[in-house]
Scaffold this motif. Structure first.
Motif, short mmCIF file in Angstrom:
data_model
loop_
_atom_site.label_atom_id
_atom_site.label_comp_id
_atom_site.label_asym_id
_atom_site.label_seq_id
_atom_site.Cartn_x
_atom_site.Cartn_y
_atom_site.Cartn_z
N PHE A 77 52.51 33.35 51.90
CA PHE A 77 51.26 33.07 52.24
C PHE A 77 50.62 31.73 51.90
O PHE A 77 50.16 31.03 52.75
CB PHE A 77 50.23 34.05 51.92
N TYR A 78 50.84 31.46 50.57
CA TYR A 78 50.13 30.23 49.98
C TYR A 78 51.19 28.89 50.44
O TYR A 78 50.90 27.83 50.32
CB TYR A 78 49.99 30.29 48.43
N GLN A 79 52.52 29.11 50.37
CA GLN A 79 53.28 28.23 50.98
C GLN A 79 52.94 27.44 52.28
O GLN A 79 52.90 26.34 52.42
CB GLN A 79 54.78 28.50 50.91
N GLN A 80 52.44 28.53 53.25
CA GLN A 80 52.18 28.04 54.48
C GLN A 80 51.01 27.37 54.52
O GLN A 80 50.33 26.51 55.26
CB GLN A 80 51.92 29.18 55.33
N LYS A 81 49.83 27.44 53.39
CA LYS A 81 48.62 27.06 53.31
C LYS A 81 49.00 25.45 52.83
O LYS A 81 48.31 24.66 53.17
CB LYS A 81 47.68 27.74 52.26
N THR A 82 49.68 25.44 51.75
CA THR A 82 50.20 24.18 51.33
C THR A 82 50.90 23.19 52.08
O THR A 82 50.95 22.15 52.22
CB THR A 82 50.62 24.17 49.95
N TYR A 99 59.66 24.05 53.42
CA TYR A 99 58.46 24.68 54.25
C TYR A 99 58.88 24.89 55.72
O TYR A 99 59.64 24.44 56.47
CB TYR A 99 57.28 23.72 54.20
N ASN A 237 52.14 37.29 59.04
CA ASN A 237 51.59 36.59 60.25
C ASN A 237 51.61 37.63 61.46
O ASN A 237 51.55 37.05 62.47
CB ASN A 237 52.99 35.51 60.45
#
Length: 239
Positions: A77-82, A99, A237
């Protein structure tokens, strides 16, 4: 740099270490400010700002001292944010997860977001880094047989339909004499795939798809326990 990362993870003991890679060649250790650093990590805003002032943040690093060598649901979740690579220290190894966009709901773009990309990215989440290659559109009509040529070279072997397991790659022949479409089997008689002019999605492996399947392939180092990583991606997702 890798030695610095390993030393930092060792210093943190049972707690998750965390840090940032700057310009692909500098590691900046960060303090884990998470409420529960044994099971989670959080990098302070001040550390993010400091790192960004030194250069481009190209990867987030953290460890799973007692966990699995895959990104958790929260990690993804946070990888998709960063929108950067994430590196994971686990079992005295650094796993590098590039990513990737969410597996479900992608716009189709041949060569960049197509059925092969889906397979490559799904396996990346599992810790298996498969090579990509340039491919022209409609290659199956031009005497090419890319899937059958490449799968055995990358440690895949063919299995019977009756032996299918989660994570196996299913090939299909769609209006073609050769296999020209690929999907990942995700269990419960479902596949994850991406068709032209459609968003990537899951489908039932029955009816039309069962009729047109070509063959089923399994990776030689397939870690079935890591399959949770694909489910984690779909879960965050599809909410």
């Amino acid at each position: 740099m890798k030695k610095q990362i390993f030393n930092h993870a060792k210093q943190c003991g049972e707690a998750e270490c965390c840090g940032l890679v700057i310009d692909n060649n500098v590691y900046m250790p960060c303090r884990n400010i998470a409420y529960d650093p044994i099971n989670n990590f959080e990098i302070s805003v001040d550390d993010w700002i400091e790192a960004s002032e030194k250069g481009q943040i190209t990867a987030v690093v953290h460890s799973h001292p007692n966990g699995m060598p895959i990104l958790s649901q929260a990690d993804q979740f946070y990888q998709q944010k960063t929108a950067v690579d994430w590196w994971l220290v686990c079992d005295n190894h650094i796993y590098q997860f590039r990513y990737i966009k969410p597996l479900i709901g992608r716009e189709f773009e041949h060569g960049h977001a197509d059925c092969l990309t889906m397979v490559l990215d799904a396996y990346m989440l599992l810790g298996v880094n498969l090579p990509n290659y340039e491919r022209e559109d409609n290659w199956w009509d031009n005497g090419k047989d890319y899937y059958i040529d490449s799968l055995p070279k990358n440690d895949f072997h063919q299995v019977k339909l009756s032996e299918i397991k989660e994570g196996d790659v299913i090939l299909f022949s769609l209006n073609s004499q050769v296999a020209n479409h690929a999907a990942v089997y995700i269990g419960n008689n479902e596949i994850l795939h991406h068709l032209p002019k459609r968003l990537s999605k899951r489908d039932l492996f029955s009816g039309y798809w069962l009729k047109h399947y070509h063959s089923i392939w399994r990776h030689g180092k397939w870690p079935l326990s890591n399959f949770t990583a694909i489910l984690n991606n779909m879960a965050i997702n599809t909410k």
